[in-house]
Design a protein around this motif. Structure first.
Motif, PDB file in Angstrom:
ATOM      1  N   PRO A 181       0.802  -1.229   0.000  1.00  0.00           N
ATOM      2  CA  PRO A 181       0.000   0.000   0.000  1.00  0.00           C
ATOM      3  C   PRO A 181       0.832   1.274   0.000  1.00  0.00           C
ATOM      4  O   PRO A 181       0.376   2.319  -0.457  1.00  0.00           O
ATOM      5  CB  PRO A 181      -0.856  -0.108   1.261  1.00  0.00           C
ATOM      6  CG  PRO A 181      -0.246  -1.179   2.084  1.00  0.00           C
ATOM      7  CD  PRO A 181       0.546  -2.059   1.176  1.00  0.00           C
ATOM      8  N   TRP A 182       2.071   1.204   0.445  1.00  0.00           N
ATOM      9  CA  TRP A 182       2.940   2.379   0.470  1.00  0.00           C
ATOM     10  C   TRP A 182       3.340   2.839  -0.932  1.00  0.00           C
ATOM     11  O   TRP A 182       3.830   3.952  -1.103  1.00  0.00           O
ATOM     12  CB  TRP A 182       4.195   2.112   1.317  1.00  0.00           C
ATOM     13  CG  TRP A 182       4.822   0.771   1.109  1.00  0.00           C
ATOM     14  CD1 TRP A 182       4.665  -0.340   1.883  1.00  0.00           C
ATOM     15  CD2 TRP A 182       5.712   0.387   0.050  1.00  0.00           C
ATOM     16  NE1 TRP A 182       5.398  -1.387   1.363  1.00  0.00           N
ATOM     17  CE2 TRP A 182       6.056  -0.966   0.246  1.00  0.00           C
ATOM     18  CE3 TRP A 182       6.262   1.057  -1.033  1.00  0.00           C
ATOM     19  CZ2 TRP A 182       6.910  -1.659  -0.600  1.00  0.00           C
ATOM     20  CZ3 TRP A 182       7.114   0.369  -1.884  1.00  0.00           C
ATOM     21  CH2 TRP A 182       7.427  -0.979  -1.655  1.00  0.00           C
TER      22      TRP A 182
ATOM     23  N   ALA B 164       8.312   7.405  -9.874  1.00  0.00           N
ATOM     24  CA  ALA B 164       8.937   6.431  -8.971  1.00  0.00           C
ATOM     25  C   ALA B 164       8.147   5.122  -8.956  1.00  0.00           C
ATOM     26  O   ALA B 164       8.728   4.042  -8.805  1.00  0.00           O
ATOM     27  CB  ALA B 164       9.056   7.004  -7.566  1.00  0.00           C
ATOM     28  N   ARG B 165       6.836   5.196  -9.109  1.00  0.00           N
ATOM     29  CA  ARG B 165       6.023   3.974  -9.156  1.00  0.00           C
ATOM     30  C   ARG B 165       6.454   3.104 -10.332  1.00  0.00           C
ATOM     31  O   ARG B 165       6.564   1.884 -10.205  1.00  0.00           O
ATOM     32  CB  ARG B 165       4.540   4.317  -9.292  1.00  0.00           C
ATOM     33  CG  ARG B 165       3.940   4.907  -8.056  1.00  0.00           C
ATOM     34  CD  ARG B 165       2.475   5.189  -8.272  1.00  0.00           C
ATOM     35  NE  ARG B 165       2.000   6.079  -7.231  1.00  0.00           N
ATOM     36  CZ  ARG B 165       0.750   6.463  -7.119  1.00  0.00           C
ATOM     37  NH1 ARG B 165      -0.161   6.058  -7.985  1.00  0.00           N
ATOM     38  NH2 ARG B 165       0.399   7.272  -6.144  1.00  0.00           N
TER      39      ARG B 165
ATOM     40  N   ILE C  77      12.306  -4.636  -1.973  1.00  0.00           N
ATOM     41  CA  ILE C  77      11.068  -4.167  -1.340  1.00  0.00           C
ATOM     42  C   ILE C  77      11.389  -3.259  -0.162  1.00  0.00           C
ATOM     43  O   ILE C  77      10.773  -2.196   0.004  1.00  0.00           O
ATOM     44  CB  ILE C  77      10.198  -5.361  -0.915  1.00  0.00           C
ATOM     45  CG1 ILE C  77       9.674  -6.081  -2.158  1.00  0.00           C
ATOM     46  CG2 ILE C  77       9.048  -4.910  -0.014  1.00  0.00           C
ATOM     47  CD1 ILE C  77       9.026  -7.421  -1.870  1.00  0.00           C
ATOM     48  N   GLN C  78      12.355  -3.642   0.663  1.00  0.00           N
ATOM     49  CA  GLN C  78      12.731  -2.817   1.813  1.00  0.00           C
ATOM     50  C   GLN C  78      13.250  -1.448   1.373  1.00  0.00           C
ATOM     51  O   GLN C  78      12.905  -0.421   1.955  1.00  0.00           O
ATOM     52  CB  GLN C  78      13.788  -3.529   2.671  1.00  0.00           C
ATOM     53  CG  GLN C  78      14.256  -2.716   3.863  1.00  0.00           C
ATOM     54  CD  GLN C  78      13.114  -2.309   4.782  1.00  0.00           C
ATOM     55  OE1 GLN C  78      12.245  -3.109   5.098  1.00  0.00           O
ATOM     56  NE2 GLN C  78      13.105  -1.064   5.205  1.00  0.00           N
ATOM     57  N   GLU C  79      14.067  -1.424   0.319  1.00  0.00           N
ATOM     58  CA  GLU C  79      14.601  -0.154  -0.163  1.00  0.00           C
ATOM     59  C   GLU C  79      13.485   0.753  -0.680  1.00  0.00           C
ATOM     60  O   GLU C  79      13.477   1.957  -0.400  1.00  0.00           O
ATOM     61  CB  GLU C  79      15.642  -0.414  -1.255  1.00  0.00           C
ATOM     62  CG  GLU C  79      16.924  -1.009  -0.702  1.00  0.00           C
ATOM     63  CD  GLU C  79      17.863  -1.518  -1.777  1.00  0.00           C
ATOM     64  OE1 GLU C  79      17.517  -1.452  -2.987  1.00  0.00           O
ATOM     65  OE2 GLU C  79      18.958  -1.993  -1.415  1.00  0.00           O
ATOM     66  N   TRP C  80      12.533   0.186  -1.419  1.00  0.00           N
ATOM     67  CA  TRP C  80      11.430   1.006  -1.932  1.00  0.00           C
ATOM     68  C   TRP C  80      10.480   1.427  -0.810  1.00  0.00           C
ATOM     69  O   TRP C  80       9.932   2.524  -0.844  1.00  0.00           O
ATOM     70  CB  TRP C  80      10.693   0.270  -3.054  1.00  0.00           C
ATOM     71  CG  TRP C  80      11.370   0.493  -4.363  1.00  0.00           C
ATOM     72  CD1 TRP C  80      12.150  -0.382  -5.055  1.00  0.00           C
ATOM     73  CD2 TRP C  80      11.345   1.698  -5.126  1.00  0.00           C
ATOM     74  NE1 TRP C  80      12.622   0.206  -6.208  1.00  0.00           N
ATOM     75  CE2 TRP C  80      12.134   1.481  -6.278  1.00  0.00           C
ATOM     76  CE3 TRP C  80      10.748   2.938  -4.965  1.00  0.00           C
ATOM     77  CZ2 TRP C  80      12.327   2.454  -7.253  1.00  0.00           C
ATOM     78  CZ3 TRP C  80      10.940   3.903  -5.937  1.00  0.00           C
ATOM     79  CH2 TRP C  80      11.710   3.661  -7.059  1.00  0.00           C
TER      80      TRP C  80
END
Length: 152
Positions: free
Chosen positions: A79-80, A88-89, A116-119
């Motif tokens: 959701p973030w 960026a998406r 995923i953690q970086e984004w």
């Protein structure tokens, strides 16, 4: 289904634990380390081939979608993504697909987890407009010499 046994059970009766592994994965708990996962080689190979096929299929699906639709399809799980600017998406979708495919090919899902953690961290920055502005401004100050890296 994952069956759990203690390390001592594996030592005491390895044939019985092997029978359990014939039925499915066996998590071997240890006091002095992370649990081990015992799986039959043919099952591991099938899982690997299946994950690679899924990654390639997902990549091919996303190639045919406009970037905004692809990003929208990932919103339920992440959701973030909604906080990221549109440009960026699109980069997130590209990075996600590349990391997913690489993880499947290598059998190392830490590649996808790191992406995923970086984004997610990037989205947290965009969620704070003041922080996003501060981090996007040029740096005019000299913060001095960079220290040598220290070993772990």
């Amino acid at each position: 289904m994952v069956t759990e046994v203690q390390w001592s059970e594996l030592q005491r009766d390895p044939k019985e634990v092997a029978k359990l592994a014939d039925q499915g994965a066996v998590r071997v708990r240890r006091r002095d380390g992370a649990p081990l996962l015992l799986v039959r080689e043919d099952n591991a190979q099938a899982m690997s081939e299946g994950s690679v096929a899924a990654a390639r299929a997902l990549r091919n699906i996303f190639v045919h979608l406009p970037p905004d639709v692809a990003a929208e399809s990932l919103l339920d799980e992440f959701p973030w993504v909604d906080v990221l600017p549109l440009s960026a998406r699109a980069r997130f979708v590209t990075d996600f697909i590349r990391a997913f495919t690489a993880s499947a090919e290598l059998g190392r899902w830490s590649v996808l987890a790191q992406t995923i953690q970086e984004w997610r961290s990037t989205a947290a920055i965009y969620a704070d407009p003041i922080l996003a502005q501060q981090l996007s401004e040029p740096i005019d100050d000299d913060f001095g010499p960079v220290p040598e890296p220290v070993g772990e």
